[in-house]
Design an enzyme around this catalytic site. Structure first.
Site, PDB file in Angstrom:
ATOM      1  N   ASP A 124       0.797  -1.151  -0.099  1.00 34.67           N
ATOM      2  CA  ASP A 124       0.163  -0.180   0.012  1.00 34.67           C
ATOM      3  C   ASP A 124       0.889   1.527  -0.028  1.00 34.67           C
ATOM      4  O   ASP A 124       0.048   2.478  -0.033  1.00 34.67           O
ATOM      5  CB  ASP A 124      -0.937   0.202   1.151  1.00 34.67           C
ATOM      6  CG  ASP A 124      -0.346   0.224   2.497  1.00 34.67           C
ATOM      7  OD1 ASP A 124       0.975   0.013   2.303  1.00 34.67           O
ATOM      8  OD2 ASP A 124      -1.031   0.458   3.456  1.00 34.67           O
ATOM      9  N   ARG A 170      -3.984   5.001   6.363  1.00 36.34           N
ATOM     10  CA  ARG A 170      -4.443   4.586   5.131  1.00 36.34           C
ATOM     11  C   ARG A 170      -5.539   5.332   4.597  1.00 36.34           C
ATOM     12  O   ARG A 170      -6.306   6.188   5.340  1.00 36.34           O
ATOM     13  CB  ARG A 170      -4.792   2.940   5.015  1.00 36.34           C
ATOM     14  CG  ARG A 170      -3.673   2.227   5.328  1.00 36.34           C
ATOM     15  CD  ARG A 170      -4.254   0.763   5.838  1.00 36.34           C
ATOM     16  NE  ARG A 170      -4.865   0.165   4.509  1.00 36.34           N
ATOM     17  CZ  ARG A 170      -4.052  -0.637   3.676  1.00 36.34           C
ATOM     18  NH1 ARG A 170      -2.878  -1.003   3.903  1.00 36.34           N
ATOM     19  NH2 ARG A 170      -4.710  -0.974   2.499  1.00 36.34           N
ATOM     20  N   TYR A 199       1.718  -2.694  12.051  1.00 36.66           N
ATOM     21  CA  TYR A 199       2.755  -3.676  11.830  1.00 36.66           C
ATOM     22  C   TYR A 199       2.896  -4.066  13.606  1.00 36.66           C
ATOM     23  O   TYR A 199       3.470  -3.036  14.100  1.00 36.66           O
ATOM     24  CB  TYR A 199       3.854  -3.408  11.002  1.00 36.66           C
ATOM     25  CG  TYR A 199       3.622  -3.099   9.724  1.00 36.66           C
ATOM     26  CD1 TYR A 199       3.425  -1.955   9.234  1.00 36.66           C
ATOM     27  CD2 TYR A 199       3.880  -4.234   8.832  1.00 36.66           C
ATOM     28  CE1 TYR A 199       3.136  -1.615   7.836  1.00 36.66           C
ATOM     29  CE2 TYR A 199       3.854  -4.096   7.699  1.00 36.66           C
ATOM     30  CZ  TYR A 199       3.238  -3.145   6.752  1.00 36.66           C
ATOM     31  OH  TYR A 199       3.215  -2.778   5.674  1.00 36.66           O
ATOM     32  N   PRO A 223       8.399  -5.474   4.728  1.00 38.34           N
ATOM     33  CA  PRO A 223       7.323  -4.329   4.055  1.00 38.34           C
ATOM     34  C   PRO A 223       7.276  -3.023   4.566  1.00 38.34           C
ATOM     35  O   PRO A 223       6.738  -2.162   4.212  1.00 38.34           O
ATOM     36  CB  PRO A 223       6.207  -5.292   4.087  1.00 38.34           C
ATOM     37  CG  PRO A 223       6.293  -5.944   5.237  1.00 38.34           C
ATOM     38  CD  PRO A 223       7.697  -6.378   5.462  1.00 38.34           C
TER      39      PRO A 223
END
Lengths: 597, 597
Positions: free
Chosen positions: B48, B236, B244, B323
């Site tokens: 993302d 987001r 995370y 990531p």
């Protein structure tokens, strides 16, 4: 057999003015119908100038910038001592320092109409066409006229291409009618509204073409005063340009009526005049012209903009003037912008029907200013330049002076509404940079929660809500927080009783603007009543690169300790301002035009 | 009965990497087919993060800005003396002063894939899915391998949902194959390419949710080091966030294989760890999680990025890493960006097939840097914070130092290609601000003909053409014009022989950047060879408000009298620079990788 139907608003005319109104009403969920006599929308020519104010905050700008041409500079050409013309000066095309977009956009009218048509299509609305009105009557029943939910206007229309099985005659019962049917407005005539003003004897021609030329300013606005006549160049989208050409020859007039006779002139003839004016530069004769027309300049304003606040006229239907300053389409769309939210508030029962009187009060005063400006401007354009042989001609200095002092006006940035129930200047001094009655000044603030920069005009969208901007000062300060908690309680007392169904956010969009820096601000320090969502809290600070933002309080003239509450009307104009201890003022302001709470 | 078909390029895998490549090839008119094993595209979760470099000039930015969330600030939380965590510092999220967009965008992978799918759909292209490759073979015939028009790669695929009457097996003969099929790449394994590197024992979980919380930094990137473990917060689009969460518990590992066993953990369990880490702040347990996963950090790079420059791998297929720095999707899309134009030039016969060797040379070097960075970064994130009791822990200063020195890398802004035939640094000193091998620096110039400001990156679009930027100096000066006329003749001699079908503009987009001011510039003073259209002439001057522009020569380090010719590769990276008397250098530069003229 006529069909009978009932609508909240019937809009007659689907040019930019009518479509602006229709789209605004559609987006507000109003039951609206729009008709137009043309079988299809215009494909070329017509109006094309979009002014800086029109680019601001109507939600049009993205497509206008993508599709349109931008005019940033204006070039002035005058007679050269060597014969022909020469460049005298280039200056910025717009003189409005607060404009968010410091340029004009040109785009043909059909493309602008498409923006509205596409937006309407997304809500399953379209224009009924070709369809002409044949009669309009307004009830004289006082009670009906006072009731916003009554349908006192009856319009009979002829559908010229009825769908299978549909009758071609329809009787439309409307709560309100908007006549946006152009300079020869059928609605205006049917309502018996007179145009006031006069006609000049300046004849101008217009040709749209794609030029092959060695003239170096073909992509700037050009004001050309030559000994052979005047010419104005307006670059357009793609490679196109529009030439406005003065005709000294009166041969285009019908000697009987004094009106233009288009059969007596051809675009090629017009273009030859332009070629002569442009010498020593050359411009090749194109194979064809995209569009052309002829007009006599006249300046007129309608005596009334409505009948009983039930049938309105807007756009060219109520004001006509010369097209060269690119005002017409803008004035019409601004008429609709002014009217649409007022209709919505009355139809929803939020505002008293008297709110609609402010449409004529605000927009007719503007139209008169427009006409006065246009008289002076058109004369300057149509007068020969001063030369050694002709000392009576207009000088470059005169033209330039007019061009710049009228900049605020022609850009639309200076539009200033005064003297109505929706403009209250009592506490003007609390925000000396924000003129009450003018549109909110562009300025960048950071969102407190994520430091993302936002242009305030993008927050002040035309969604029919009043914007309540609370300049809260430093929320990191415990004393200030106490003050704000008290203020929040009082504001709740002012706003909540007016909230439709108890939901304040339906009528008011509340945002706060603080002075705490992005490294320190805790957005939940703002009282919950002022932050219905995390995205509603802003700060006056520079962005992460230190390049933009951080100047809001100073630019608006708001004291960082005192703060202020700024009320912005749904059309983006500042309605009033109040101090933290002035919530009573706000109560009175809203009581002035809203329905009984 | 298998179907046989022939394509220029077969792309295997329709994630962001594969779609980026496919779309670029489709837009260039290449005959391309893309297959994917998934029956539908991803709907939630996955990658993302979009980095500043990715936002620049790929034509994606408009939708990414409309649809995505922006991260401008990063907040660092560490153990508080009162227990739990507290805010230590907030700093800008990106540290890349030259970035045009000084922030990251987050948007779920499916929305990003949609941008490419919509663009492809506009050209009537779509993904063949679900469809899996079952074998791949590359011809060993040297002559075939050297011929760009041969089809030396044979891929057999199974169409899992064939259309009526179509066989489910297809033999695809491709000139080139791009394997963009993810970390477990079938293409990589089938080609026998090894991954080099190792796996750590850091286990992390990811949950996507819409939070109800009193934590004030939920809309900033948060790096949280608590005594209960580490957590990274990524806001987001909409109201969503991604957490995370470090798992200290090894219970999620399958003791036999050492791999993650997802059945041993639930998103609720992960979330409870986050709740503990976030204390004293509270975050309510949501009704559901939008997406979740678990992973063990491993850093690996493929030993080769292609076999014989006929079958390539790109994206996760050739590099895997943690990531959390938001690199994966960006690295993959940049792989495709690097490869696509090279394939187009070879397929069109403009470039020698050896040009394709530069893909591995440039992108594998980058991937190794990425892995080295990630090792350091992942360790910092996964180590406990220093406290009085634990002096071995990581300090805030260490984290912050790493965060900032790696800024150029993580933003993608510092990507620097060296040592290939398409990067020649000989005349670097002529434009000291523009690093040859790096992307062209954002900068605003005015278009000479209309003074409209343009960001140069919007002119340097990915349209497969080399950009020839001629910094022409003052075209108002007659001597300079003489010099330029001579230069134009010489440049014609360099570029014209390479012009496909005699049309220079197919392969080269020529623009000039002068120093004459907007009030004076005459655009037709620029030699005709350098202005194929009026829109190709620019000047280095401030805009009409005096706010932007006017700093280009200085920022790029180009002398206003000497000028320079800057060659920008089709992917936006500076290829080489030449002085006015160095057209021979340009001739050699192009001869290095282009086909025989």
């Amino acid at each position: 057999m006529a069909k009978e139907s009932y609508v909240d608003v019937l809009v007659i005319g689907a040019g930019p003015t009518g479509l602006f109104a229709t789209n605004a009403l559609v987006k507000a969920g109003v039951n609206v119908k729009v008709i137009d006599q043309r079988p299809i929308k215009v494909a070329a020519g017509q109006a094309d100038g979009i002014q800086p104010r029109t680019l601001e905050s109507y939600g049009l700008v993205e497509r206008l910038l993508n599709e349109g041409n931008q005019m940033h500079m204006a070039a002035f050409y005058n007679p050269s001592p060597n014969g022909g013309i020469e460049l005298t000066e280039r200056v910025p095309d717009t003189t409005a320092p607060t404009a968010r977009y410091p340029f004009e956009v040109t785009l043909h009218q059909g493309a602008i109409e498409n923006i509205f048509l596409d937006s309407m299509a997304a809500s399953n609305h379209s224009v009924t066409r070709p369809c002409v009105p044949t009669s309009i009557t307004i009830s004289e029943n006082e009670k009906e006229l006072r009731d916003p939910q009554a349908h006192p206007v009856k319009v009979v229309v002829q559908n010229l291409a009825p769908q299978d099985g549909e009758p071609d005659t329809e009787v439309i019962h409307a709560k309100f009618v908007v006549g946006a049917d152009g300079a020869h407005s059928w609605v205006r005539k049917a309502l018996g509204i007179k145009m006031e003003g006069e006609q000049t004897d300046y004849i101008w021609g217009v040709v749209d073409l794609i030029p092959e030329t060695n003239f170096p300013d073909m992509r700037n606005k050009c004001v050309i005063h030559s000994e052979k006549g005047s010419c104005l160049i307006i670059p357009r989208e793609g490679d196109g340009v529009r030439l406005y050409i003065q005709l000294s020859d009166k041969g285009a007039l019908d000697s009987g009526t004094g009106r233009i006779d288009r059969t007596k002139v051809t675009p090629h003839k017009l273009f030859e005049v332009a070629q002569t004016i442009l010498q020593p530069f050359t411009i090749e004769t194109p194979k064809s012209f995209d569009w052309w027309t002829l007009y006599i300049i006249g300046q007129r304003v309608a005596s009334n903009f409505s009948i009983n606040e039930r049938a309105f006229i807007a756009g060219d239907a109520c004001h006509t003037h010369s097209p060269k300053a690119g005002q017409g389409m803008n004035a019409g769309m601004n008429d609709s912008h002014n009217l649409a939210w007022k209709l919505v508030h009355v139809l929803r029962g939020w505002a008293d029907i008297s709110l609609l009187k402010t449409y004529e009060a605000e927009r007719r005063a503007y139209a008169q200013d427009l006409i006065n400006f246009d008289k002076k401007f058109a004369k300057l354009f149509s007068t020969k330049p001063q030369t050694e042989d002709d000392q009576d001609g207009v000088t470059h200095e005169e033209v330039m002076h007019a061009f710049q002092i009228y900049g605020l006006f022609t850009t639309g940035i200076g539009i200033h509404y005064t003297g109505t129930s929706i403009v209250d200047t009592k506490y003007q001094s609390l925000a000396s940079g924000l003129v009450i009655g003018q549109r909110i000044l562009p300025q960048i603030f950071l969102r407190a929660t994520d430091s993302r920069p936002y242009e305030i005009q993008d927050l002040i969208i035309s969604d029919t809500r009043f914007k309540v901007l609370v300049f809260v000062g430093d929320t990191g300060d415990a004393k200030q927080r106490d003050k704000l908690n008290k203020l929040a309680e009082e504001m709740k007392g002012v706003l909540s009783p007016r909230a439709p169904g108890g939901d304040v956010s339906k009528l008011f969009d509340i945002m706060t603007f603080g002075t705490t820096k992005k490294e320190k601000v805790i957005y939940n320090d703002v009282p919950p009543f002022f932050r219905t969502h995390w995205s509603k809290v802003f700060i006056d600070d520079v962005d992460t690169l230190g390049k933009i933002g951080g100047n809001g309080y100073e630019y608006y003239g708001i004291d960082k300790k005192e703060g202020a509450i700024v009320i912005v009307r749904p059309d983006g104009y500042v309605g009033t301002i109040a101090p933290f201890n002035g919530t009573e003022h706000l109560k009175n302001y809203f009581a002035n035009f809203m329905s009984q709470a």
